[in-house]
Design a protein around this motif. Structure first.
Motif, short mmCIF file in Angstrom:
data_model
loop_
_atom_site.label_atom_id
_atom_site.label_comp_id
_atom_site.label_asym_id
_atom_site.label_seq_id
_atom_site.Cartn_x
_atom_site.Cartn_y
_atom_site.Cartn_z
N GLN A 25 0.82 -1.22 0.00
CA GLN A 25 0.00 0.00 0.00
C GLN A 25 0.85 1.27 0.00
OE1 GLN A 25 -3.27 1.05 -0.11
NE2 GLN A 25 -3.88 -1.01 -0.72
N ASP A 26 1.97 1.24 0.72
CA ASP A 26 2.81 2.43 0.82
C ASP A 26 4.07 2.34 -0.05
OD1 ASP A 26 1.08 3.64 2.68
OD2 ASP A 26 1.99 2.51 4.32
N ASP A 27 4.12 1.37 -0.94
CA ASP A 27 5.27 1.22 -1.83
C ASP A 27 5.28 2.35 -2.86
OD1 ASP A 27 7.44 -0.68 -3.01
OD2 ASP A 27 6.14 -0.19 -4.71
N PRO A 28 6.46 2.91 -3.17
CA PRO A 28 6.49 4.03 -4.14
C PRO A 28 5.91 3.69 -5.50
CG PRO A 28 8.58 3.85 -2.95
CD PRO A 28 7.78 2.65 -2.58
N VAL A 29 6.17 2.49 -5.99
CA VAL A 29 5.66 2.13 -7.32
C VAL A 29 4.14 1.94 -7.27
CG1 VAL A 29 5.73 0.42 -9.17
CG2 VAL A 29 7.85 1.13 -8.04
N SER A 30 3.63 1.31 -6.22
CA SER A 30 2.18 1.17 -6.09
C SER A 30 1.52 2.54 -6.00
CB SER A 30 1.84 0.34 -4.85
OG SER A 30 2.17 -1.02 -5.04
N PRO A 156 21.68 -17.83 -11.80
CA PRO A 156 21.58 -16.46 -11.34
C PRO A 156 20.14 -16.12 -10.94
CG PRO A 156 21.78 -16.51 -13.73
CD PRO A 156 21.88 -17.94 -13.26
N ALA A 157 19.97 -14.96 -10.33
CA ALA A 157 18.64 -14.48 -9.94
C ALA A 157 18.53 -13.01 -10.29
CB ALA A 157 18.41 -14.70 -8.45
N TYR A 158 17.29 -12.56 -10.46
CA TYR A 158 17.04 -11.18 -10.90
C TYR A 158 15.81 -10.63 -10.19
CZ TYR A 158 15.50 -7.34 -13.92
OH TYR A 158 15.09 -6.13 -14.38
N LEU A 159 15.78 -9.31 -10.01
CA LEU A 159 14.63 -8.63 -9.44
C LEU A 159 14.70 -7.15 -9.79
CD1 LEU A 159 15.79 -6.87 -6.79
CD2 LEU A 159 15.89 -9.15 -5.80
N GLU A 160 13.61 -6.45 -9.52
CA GLU A 160 13.60 -4.98 -9.59
C GLU A 160 13.24 -4.46 -8.21
OE1 GLU A 160 12.08 -6.47 -13.63
OE2 GLU A 160 10.88 -6.21 -11.81
N ALA A 161 14.17 -3.76 -7.58
CA ALA A 161 13.90 -3.15 -6.28
C ALA A 161 13.07 -1.89 -6.49
CB ALA A 161 15.20 -2.81 -5.56
N SER A 162 12.04 -1.73 -5.68
CA SER A 162 11.12 -0.60 -5.86
C SER A 162 11.34 0.52 -4.85
CB SER A 162 9.67 -1.08 -5.79
OG SER A 162 9.41 -1.68 -4.53
N SER A 163 12.36 0.38 -4.00
CA SER A 163 12.68 1.44 -3.05
C SER A 163 14.15 1.33 -2.67
CB SER A 163 11.81 1.33 -1.79
OG SER A 163 12.17 0.19 -1.03
N GLY A 164 14.70 2.43 -2.19
CA GLY A 164 16.09 2.40 -1.74
C GLY A 164 16.29 1.42 -0.59
N ARG A 165 15.29 1.31 0.28
CA ARG A 165 15.38 0.39 1.42
C ARG A 165 15.47 -1.06 0.96
NH1 ARG A 165 11.35 -2.09 4.67
NH2 ARG A 165 12.07 -2.56 6.78
N GLN A 180 21.50 0.13 -14.99
CA GLN A 180 20.47 0.78 -15.80
C GLN A 180 19.20 0.89 -14.97
OE1 GLN A 180 19.17 -1.40 -19.25
NE2 GLN A 180 17.76 0.20 -19.92
N ALA A 181 18.99 2.05 -14.36
CA ALA A 181 17.79 2.26 -13.54
C ALA A 181 16.58 2.48 -14.44
CB ALA A 181 17.98 3.44 -12.61
N LEU A 182 15.41 2.21 -13.89
CA LEU A 182 14.15 2.48 -14.59
C LEU A 182 13.45 3.62 -13.84
CD1 LEU A 182 11.84 1.98 -16.54
CD2 LEU A 182 11.05 0.12 -15.04
N ASP A 183 13.39 4.77 -14.49
CA ASP A 183 12.68 5.92 -13.93
C ASP A 183 11.29 5.97 -14.53
OD1 ASP A 183 14.71 7.08 -12.23
OD2 ASP A 183 15.79 7.58 -14.06
N PRO A 192 16.88 -2.40 -11.29
CA PRO A 192 17.07 -3.80 -11.69
C PRO A 192 18.35 -4.34 -11.03
CG PRO A 192 16.68 -2.38 -13.59
CD PRO A 192 16.94 -1.49 -12.43
N MET A 193 18.25 -5.56 -10.49
CA MET A 193 19.38 -6.13 -9.75
C MET A 193 19.58 -7.58 -10.16
SD MET A 193 18.77 -4.40 -5.98
CE MET A 193 20.53 -4.50 -5.55
N TRP A 194 20.84 -7.96 -10.27
CA TRP A 194 21.23 -9.29 -10.75
C TRP A 194 22.14 -9.93 -9.72
CZ3 TRP A 194 19.72 -12.13 -14.91
CH2 TRP A 194 20.53 -13.21 -15.29
N ARG A 195 22.00 -11.22 -9.54
CA ARG A 195 22.86 -11.95 -8.59
C ARG A 195 23.43 -13.18 -9.27
NH1 ARG A 195 22.79 -16.35 -5.13
NH2 ARG A 195 23.66 -16.06 -3.04
#
Length: 203
Positions: A25-30, A156-165, A180-183, A192-195
């Motif tokens: 509910q309080d996520d920046p992308v939401s 490997p694993a991948y995700l998109e972080a939606s906040s700095g935290r 390569q950030a997504l604005d 976007p983050m890769w492991r």
């Protein structure tokens, strides 16, 4: 103390949807997709339901035994993007959630556009922890169980972080910003983050 984790099934659908709705509910992308608190509280759960249905059908949802946290994973084959098939999934999701809200479709298209291709990987689509239980390590336990398997299998694993935290949390788990950030238009930034796997599989 260990965290008991199980794979969610169809019978857990409403629990997962409610959990994701509360957690984001309080996520920046939401907040960008659903501007305005009243509108978000009225509509946001529909998007979480659409995501849940996709992953129940094509991926895996890990759920803590107490129902306080869940993680949605998709196994992405090499040379394919998440959600890449003959159907226009972003448009279908918009139609199901709110046909008047173009941001529902746009965020899906933008994240698909930056999704890495070429190597099979595990994609952490979403992870949600009920607000009252955040900070207890439940999310780390959920992600860690899959990352352990990735390490064993050399995936490997991948995700998109939606906040700095959340980005900081994922960095502690071995993910690195791809550079390569997504604005989102007039909205927040996603990372976007890769492991890479930490061990090589035995032959």
């Amino acid at each position: 103390m260990g965290v008991a984790i199980r794979t969610a099934g169809e019978g857990d659908r409403e629990l997962v949807v409610r959990l994701l709705d509360e957690a984001f509910q309080d996520d920046p992308v939401s907040g960008w997709v659903f501007p305005g608190e009243e509108y978000r509280r009225r509509t946001h759960h529909r998007l979480m339901a659409a995501f849940t249905d996709v992953v129940l059908a094509d991926g895996r949802i890990d759920l803590t035994e107490d129902g306080a946290a869940c993680a949605l994973w998709l196994s992405v084959p090499a040379q394919e993007q998440a959600g890449d098939d003959s159907d226009d999934v972003p448009a279908q999701v918009r139609e199901a959630v709110d046909p008047e809200n173009e941001r529902v479709e746009l965020v899906a298209r933008l994240t698909e556009g930056i999704h890495p291709t070429g190597r099979a990987h595990e994609y952490l689509w979403m992870i949600g922890v009920t607000p009252a239980r955040q900070g207890e390590g439940l999310g780390t336990a959920l992600v860690g169980s899959v990352l352990d398997r990735c390490d064993r299998e050399g995936l490997p694993a991948y995700l998109e972080a939606s906040s700095g935290r959340s980005r900081e949390l994922y960095e502690r788990l071995g993910f690195a910003f791809t550079g390569q950030a997504l604005d989102l238009p007039d909205g927040p930034r996603m990372w976007p983050m890769w492991r890479e796997p930490r061990t090589t599989p035995t032959v």
